[in-house]
Design a protein around this motif. Sequence first.
Motif, PDB file in Angstrom:
ATOM      1  N   CYS A 278     -36.872  17.767 -48.744  1.00  0.00           N
ATOM      2  CA  CYS A 278     -36.566  16.492 -47.700  1.00  0.00           C
ATOM      3  C   CYS A 278     -35.156  16.431 -47.900  1.00  0.00           C
ATOM      4  CB  CYS A 278     -37.825  15.505 -47.716  1.00  0.00           C
ATOM      5  SG  CYS A 278     -38.973  15.660 -47.126  1.00  0.00           S
ATOM      6  N   ILE A 279     -34.323  15.292 -49.031  1.00  0.00           N
ATOM      7  CA  ILE A 279     -33.114  15.507 -49.752  1.00  0.00           C
ATOM      8  C   ILE A 279     -32.631  16.338 -49.559  1.00  0.00           C
ATOM      9  CG2 ILE A 279     -31.662  14.619 -51.752  1.00  0.00           C
ATOM     10  CD1 ILE A 279     -34.332  12.550 -53.000  1.00  0.00           C
ATOM     11  N   ALA A 280     -33.053  17.687 -50.373  1.00  0.00           N
ATOM     12  CA  ALA A 280     -31.901  18.659 -50.346  1.00  0.00           C
ATOM     13  C   ALA A 280     -31.735  19.463 -49.429  1.00  0.00           C
ATOM     14  CB  ALA A 280     -32.660  20.409 -51.535  1.00  0.00           C
ATOM     15  N   SER A 281     -32.928  19.125 -47.691  1.00  0.00           N
ATOM     16  CA  SER A 281     -32.243  19.321 -46.591  1.00  0.00           C
ATOM     17  C   SER A 281     -31.413  18.646 -45.779  1.00  0.00           C
ATOM     18  CB  SER A 281     -33.770  19.330 -45.800  1.00  0.00           C
ATOM     19  OG  SER A 281     -33.956  18.391 -45.868  1.00  0.00           O
TER      20      SER A 281
ATOM     21  N   SER B  27     -26.231  18.012 -44.293  1.00  0.00           N
ATOM     22  CA  SER B  27     -24.533  17.224 -43.720  1.00  0.00           C
ATOM     23  C   SER B  27     -23.836  17.928 -44.152  1.00  0.00           C
ATOM     24  CB  SER B  27     -24.582  16.079 -45.158  1.00  0.00           C
ATOM     25  OG  SER B  27     -25.800  15.954 -44.096  1.00  0.00           O
ATOM     26  N   GLY B  28     -23.813  19.185 -45.455  1.00  0.00           N
ATOM     27  CA  GLY B  28     -22.805  19.756 -45.460  1.00  0.00           C
ATOM     28  C   GLY B  28     -22.496  20.794 -44.031  1.00  0.00           C
ATOM     29  N   ILE B  29     -23.914  21.353 -43.669  1.00  0.00           N
ATOM     30  CA  ILE B  29     -23.457  22.567 -42.357  1.00  0.00           C
ATOM     31  C   ILE B  29     -22.024  21.398 -41.025  1.00  0.00           C
ATOM     32  CG2 ILE B  29     -24.333  23.317 -39.628  1.00  0.00           C
ATOM     33  CD1 ILE B  29     -24.946  24.917 -42.535  1.00  0.00           C
ATOM     34  N   ASP B  30     -22.456  20.111 -41.154  1.00  0.00           N
ATOM     35  CA  ASP B  30     -22.361  19.453 -40.361  1.00  0.00           C
ATOM     36  C   ASP B  30     -20.874  19.092 -40.712  1.00  0.00           C
ATOM     37  OD1 ASP B  30     -23.229  17.245 -37.806  1.00  0.00           O
ATOM     38  OD2 ASP B  30     -22.017  15.767 -39.484  1.00  0.00           O
ATOM     39  N   ARG B  31     -21.009  19.042 -41.606  1.00  0.00           N
ATOM     40  CA  ARG B  31     -18.975  18.817 -42.202  1.00  0.00           C
ATOM     41  C   ARG B  31     -18.202  20.119 -42.038  1.00  0.00           C
ATOM     42  NH1 ARG B  31     -15.814  14.123 -43.193  1.00  0.00           N
ATOM     43  NH2 ARG B  31     -17.317  12.800 -44.811  1.00  0.00           N
ATOM     44  N   LEU B  32     -18.707  21.460 -42.147  1.00  0.00           N
ATOM     45  CA  LEU B  32     -18.290  22.603 -42.203  1.00  0.00           C
ATOM     46  C   LEU B  32     -18.089  22.325 -40.089  1.00  0.00           C
ATOM     47  CD1 LEU B  32     -20.375  24.925 -43.533  1.00  0.00           C
ATOM     48  CD2 LEU B  32     -17.841  24.126 -44.632  1.00  0.00           C
TER      49      LEU B  32
ATOM     50  N   VAL C 135     -11.245  15.150 -38.302  1.00  0.00           N
ATOM     51  CA  VAL C 135     -11.800  14.315 -36.755  1.00  0.00           C
ATOM     52  C   VAL C 135     -12.606  13.027 -37.873  1.00  0.00           C
ATOM     53  CG1 VAL C 135     -13.765  15.103 -34.955  1.00  0.00           C
ATOM     54  CG2 VAL C 135     -11.843  16.965 -35.842  1.00  0.00           C
ATOM     55  N   ALA C 136     -12.041  12.869 -36.848  1.00  0.00           N
ATOM     56  CA  ALA C 136     -12.750  10.649 -37.244  1.00  0.00           C
ATOM     57  C   ALA C 136     -13.779  10.896 -35.905  1.00  0.00           C
ATOM     58  CB  ALA C 136     -11.789   9.404 -35.943  1.00  0.00           C
ATOM     59  N   THR C 137     -14.385  11.839 -35.195  1.00  0.00           N
ATOM     60  CA  THR C 137     -15.440  11.079 -35.422  1.00  0.00           C
ATOM     61  C   THR C 137     -17.307  11.696 -35.429  1.00  0.00           C
ATOM     62  OG1 THR C 137     -15.724  13.356 -33.664  1.00  0.00           O
ATOM     63  CG2 THR C 137     -14.805  11.030 -32.847  1.00  0.00           C
ATOM     64  N   THR C 138     -16.581  12.219 -36.838  1.00  0.00           N
ATOM     65  CA  THR C 138     -17.579  12.850 -38.086  1.00  0.00           C
ATOM     66  C   THR C 138     -18.873  12.465 -37.443  1.00  0.00           C
ATOM     67  OG1 THR C 138     -15.898  13.891 -39.283  1.00  0.00           O
ATOM     68  CG2 THR C 138     -18.527  13.819 -40.114  1.00  0.00           C
ATOM     69  N   ALA C 139     -20.263  12.997 -37.140  1.00  0.00           N
ATOM     70  CA  ALA C 139     -20.980  12.859 -37.109  1.00  0.00           C
ATOM     71  C   ALA C 139     -22.035  11.686 -38.188  1.00  0.00           C
ATOM     72  CB  ALA C 139     -22.249  13.262 -36.300  1.00  0.00           C
ATOM     73  N   ILE C 140     -21.432  12.599 -38.799  1.00  0.00           N
ATOM     74  CA  ILE C 140     -22.052  13.084 -41.133  1.00  0.00           C
ATOM     75  C   ILE C 140     -21.937  12.096 -41.369  1.00  0.00           C
ATOM     76  CG2 ILE C 140     -23.850  13.537 -42.379  1.00  0.00           C
ATOM     77  CD1 ILE C 140     -25.259  14.859 -40.282  1.00  0.00           C
ATOM     78  N   THR C 141     -21.470  10.989 -42.392  1.00  0.00           N
ATOM     79  CA  THR C 141     -21.048  10.122 -42.401  1.00  0.00           C
ATOM     80  C   THR C 141     -21.278   9.747 -44.119  1.00  0.00           C
ATOM     81  OG1 THR C 141     -21.355   8.194 -42.781  1.00  0.00           O
ATOM     82  CG2 THR C 141     -19.772   8.630 -41.278  1.00  0.00           C
ATOM     83  N   PHE C 142     -20.609   9.586 -45.037  1.00  0.00           N
ATOM     84  CA  PHE C 142     -21.019   9.900 -46.752  1.00  0.00           C
ATOM     85  C   PHE C 142     -21.464   9.084 -46.855  1.00  0.00           C
ATOM     86  CE2 PHE C 142     -20.364   8.418 -50.820  1.00  0.00           C
ATOM     87  CZ  PHE C 142     -21.384   9.286 -51.989  1.00  0.00           C
TER      88      PHE C 142
END
Length: 652
Positions: free
Chosen positions: A289-292, A297-302, A308-315
Amino acid sequence: MSAAPSKGTPRESRQTRPRATTLRDFHEEDKLGAAYDMQLLRKLWPFMRPHARLLAVSVGFIFFVAAVNLSRPLVMGRLVAQAERGEPSGLLTSGLLLSGLVVGQQVLSFLQMYTMQIVGARSMGDLRAHLFDFMQRLSLRYYDRTPVGRLVTRATNDVDAVGELFASGVLNAIGDLVVLLGIVVMMLKLDVEMSLFAFAALPLVGVVVWFVRTRARHAYRDIRVKTARLNAFLNEQVAGMSVVQAYAQEGPMAAEFDGINIEYREANKRSVFYEAVLDAAIEMVGTLCIASILWWSGIDRLRHPSTVATTAITFPLVVTFTQYIKQFFEPVSLLAQRYTILQSAMSGAERLFKFLEEGELESEPTRPQTPANAEGAKVRAAPTLATPPSGGRGGQREQSEPAVRFDGVTFSYKPGVAVLKDVSFAVNAGERIALVGATGAGKTTVTSLLLRLYEHELGTVSVFGRDVRDYDRRSLRAMFSVVPQDVFLFAGTVASNIAMSDSAPDMARVELALSRIDALDVFRRRQGGLLSPVDDRGANFSAGERQLIAFARALYKDSPLLILDEATANIDSDTEARLQAALEVVMQGRTALIVAHRLSTIRAVNRIIVFHHGKVVEVGTHEELIAKGGVYERLYRLQFAQDKREQPLSEV
């Protein structure tokens, strides 16, 4: 005892298989059917109810701990966000808040576990007390066929297993479920899409739990059975160690123990395997689950470049999510551990409540004892210990009813095998009656029916004109003093063993009882006097000293009816001569039933009742029965020949 060890064990060749198979049937327990945790928990509730307030306090702390746990990831996410923005004051505030939450959680967890442990200790104490009271009310028929070790297991190992519900925090599963629900709500609120992706692997946990559930319960049931067998075998071996060593049976007994020990080990291995499967599966799913989450998050960053300021997933969101995932699988892992403990506890509870549902309790009086009846019993009490009766043999006053009467009594220990068959006789108040017969003729059974240790099947057994079934058992047994053949001494002191009928010994009465049988100096000479310690089963006393204590017990209790069950059968002739005067004192002024084995113990009786194959075949004095030339005369010649040589017949 048990089956032989598995093939390949070094002691297998020494095992006697037919004997082991027979004894396995004695020590083995019945298989239990389906049992439901909620039903068992409902049966446990009466023992928890008196401590419901403290239990409620503990449950309340569970919810506070759950609330603190749900707050920590949010604070950590905010702390990371403040670090990204470079806000030192915010970092300090969030750090202090996080520290306060951690400390507060530990304090609340301590209070919660402490109160829960108190509830558990008190509840299990009540359960053990209930079990002991229940054991005291079980009929002797149950004890005749049940190994002692199995009963000890019920009151110790099985109660301890149930106590793990509290000691291991199994009831904290309530808080774990609250935390799980709260985490799901918080994660969905933060990001629905990422939450659903993270939970995609959870069905695997359900499959593993389904696989382990019934198998773990069967494994823990098996452990309970093997534990009982192990305890029963050890109890038997320790009690009979002198016989084992005398017959050089250490090897075969060790081989039987190997078999039981191997079965116990294999049962534990199965439970450990299922517990390990569950733990490993949950750990694996948590890591997936943590790996997923990180992969998503990596896919979303790509898809959303950092520019882009509207990034859905932040650190900070990823940090918060991973903390929630960790917290999510902490209670899941705890639930898995507690689930295995729950299976063990429920297996113990199954055995306990099956035992408590045994239908072989001593029956209650068929007619309640009224104040008038109780007063009547008091009127029949023997003269006081300090003022023994006078006026010749049987110094009690006349009674309108016989002290003891058997009328057409039939009794069987096993169905269809009658030990007593249509037995009828009466004993008047103050009489001394000897019960004579070959071994197994039913003499001791008569005394057991009088004391209601067993219930007769047909006919009537009455004491002072009243059916024994109409007496309260304690009131009935209070009218009897018993001097058995095998005297059982309890750990304690000489005085406490003599004063068995009192909660605390009256030292003046103890001394008077011993002086009446001319034995006070015998025990005063011991180190500690009347307070000298008694070892297990009186091993530090000779057979004669144990018998003197039994006579003193009878005098101390001062009951109107006396049962002497072959009281001098295991005493040598020299010691027996010393005890004859004590016997005379004990019987003075009392109605006495003497189960006779040796001639000297019946030389002063009024009548002799002869038993043969469970029936009364002859009644009369010694001279009458000898002249008759029947069963008694043959017993006299065969069994009492030695006594006849040692004592003149005129003394009989």
